[in-house]
Design an enzyme around this catalytic site. Sequence first.
Site, PDB file in Angstrom:
ATOM      1  CG  HIS A 163      34.114 -20.710 -18.760  1.00 31.82           C
ATOM      2  ND1 HIS A 163      34.070 -21.080 -17.425  1.00 31.82           N
ATOM      3  CD2 HIS A 163      33.332 -19.612 -18.855  1.00 31.82           C
ATOM      4  CE1 HIS A 163      33.306 -20.229 -16.754  1.00 31.82           C
ATOM      5  NE2 HIS A 163      32.829 -19.334 -17.588  1.00 31.82           N
ATOM      6  CG  ASP A 192      37.665 -21.892 -16.047  1.00 31.57           C
ATOM      7  OD1 ASP A 192      37.088 -21.767 -17.148  1.00 31.57           O
ATOM      8  OD2 ASP A 192      38.056 -20.925 -15.363  1.00 31.57           O
ATOM      9  CG  ASP A 194      29.932 -18.741 -14.434  1.00 26.00           C
ATOM     10  OD1 ASP A 194      30.350 -18.906 -15.588  1.00 26.00           O
ATOM     11  OD2 ASP A 194      30.418 -17.920 -13.637  1.00 26.00           O
ATOM     12  CD  GLU A 230      35.265 -16.320 -17.956  1.00 23.64           C
ATOM     13  OE1 GLU A 230      34.943 -15.123 -18.065  1.00 23.64           O
ATOM     14  OE2 GLU A 230      34.986 -17.015 -16.948  1.00 23.64           O
ATOM     15  CD  GLU A 231      34.395 -18.201 -13.695  1.00 21.57           C
ATOM     16  OE1 GLU A 231      34.660 -17.009 -13.457  1.00 21.57           O
ATOM     17  OE2 GLU A 231      33.240 -18.612 -13.859  1.00 21.57           O
ATOM     18  CG  HIS A 234      31.443 -15.748  -9.792  1.00 19.22           C
ATOM     19  ND1 HIS A 234      32.381 -14.816 -10.158  1.00 19.22           N
ATOM     20  CD2 HIS A 234      31.242 -16.505 -10.897  1.00 19.22           C
ATOM     21  CE1 HIS A 234      32.728 -14.992 -11.426  1.00 19.22           C
ATOM     22  NE2 HIS A 234      32.042 -16.018 -11.897  1.00 19.22           N
TER      23      HIS A 234
END
Length: 457
Positions: free
Chosen positions: A92, A94, A125, A160-161, A426
Amino acid sequence: MTEPSPDLATAVRALMPRAQRELAELVAFPSIADPQLGLERECQAAAQWVADALRAEGLTNVSLIDTPDGSQSVYGELTGVPDAPTVLLYAHYDVQPQLDEAAWSTPPFELVERDGRWYGRGAADCKGNILMHLTALRALRESGGQVLPVNLKVIIEGSEEQGTGGMEQYALAHPELLTADAIVIGDVGNFAAGLPTATASLRGITEVSVEVRTLAGNLHSGQFGGAAPDALAALLKILASLYDEHGATTINGLPADQTWPGVSYPEDRFRADARVLDGVALIGTGGIADRLWARPAVTVVGIDVPSVVGSTSSVQAGARAKVSLRVPPGMSIETAQDALIAHLEQAAPWQVQLTVTRLNGGHPFLAETSGPAYEALGEAMREAFGTDMVVAGEGGSIPLCNTLRTLYPKAEIVLIGVEEPTTQIHAVNESVDPEELTRMALSEALFLRRYAQVWQG
């Protein structure tokens, strides 16, 4: 120790400067798919970058898919290889918000090389995994120019996030789109840097918003404090009830004594990976792997309260929090969310007005680890890293995994990636180890080459 295939290994190494340049281009897009932030154009630009990259690699039918949640996913394919399996590659584009930009050592949306790592939001990520896919495909092409040994599909999603399920909903409405014999989910990573890992277990996630109201408006704490019900104090009591004296999650009706049967996670290494401060105890009981991969875990991910700077001496009339619950395989997220809500309601003191709102969620996932894809992946990782692959769990969630398993029950789903524990996904100062990216790209290239052979028997 098996030496890596010299043609592929050389090709991957030669491609790394290009991977760094392109990762810098991709990281520069603040592609956060939260509509409240107004970054739709940045997300669209990132999607277009991915589409252009797939076309440049010769993929056909490349398209930007408008999904039901308003995000765009990028699809492409390279098919037509007779008597060969079909492999779907996923990642992904995003990313998570940058959080406190002042806490970053370097600008979050600028890829910066420092101390042998590449820093930037999404570097690991999951934009680093997009470059893993691209580098693997390029290495296969450039190490002799042979035809790709498998039929290929690629899907790169854009929300996705946020957990809003755009790609999941689209896939369910178009089940023919992503059909494959093996699905490579590039959105996890190795158990430790340099230790090749296939992730076989994902916890699900369910979230709720909790709001407490007690007064028509804030009150002077000197005039009314001590008798007027404080909404913030009530909220804190409610949230504290979610943890026992050891800090373990304790939600009425949810078992929390499950054990993880696979690889263990030494406490000293976990403390180092998690950057736990000296003298601070870990929370929970049981093995670290049990707590991370096999048991439910609650986290208060946000609270709306006055900040310290600018606060007044007031009894608070209202307060709100967002609570996230990670759900282990074998546990229904619906059951878990019901239990969480019931617990919060029962824990509310002083007959406060409590509103609990259900938010998005994703189901836990447990992979089957036998079959030609896992056999080929184990061989590929052993060759790329020089050591045997291990199978581990992952505390995070990838909601699309269960959708794909529902749609394609015969497909093998393998989860790999560049996100080893020190990447700080994150969090602020997210980074990727270029050596991990190199070895994972080589692993994927070797996997694509060998999977066709193993699949055909």
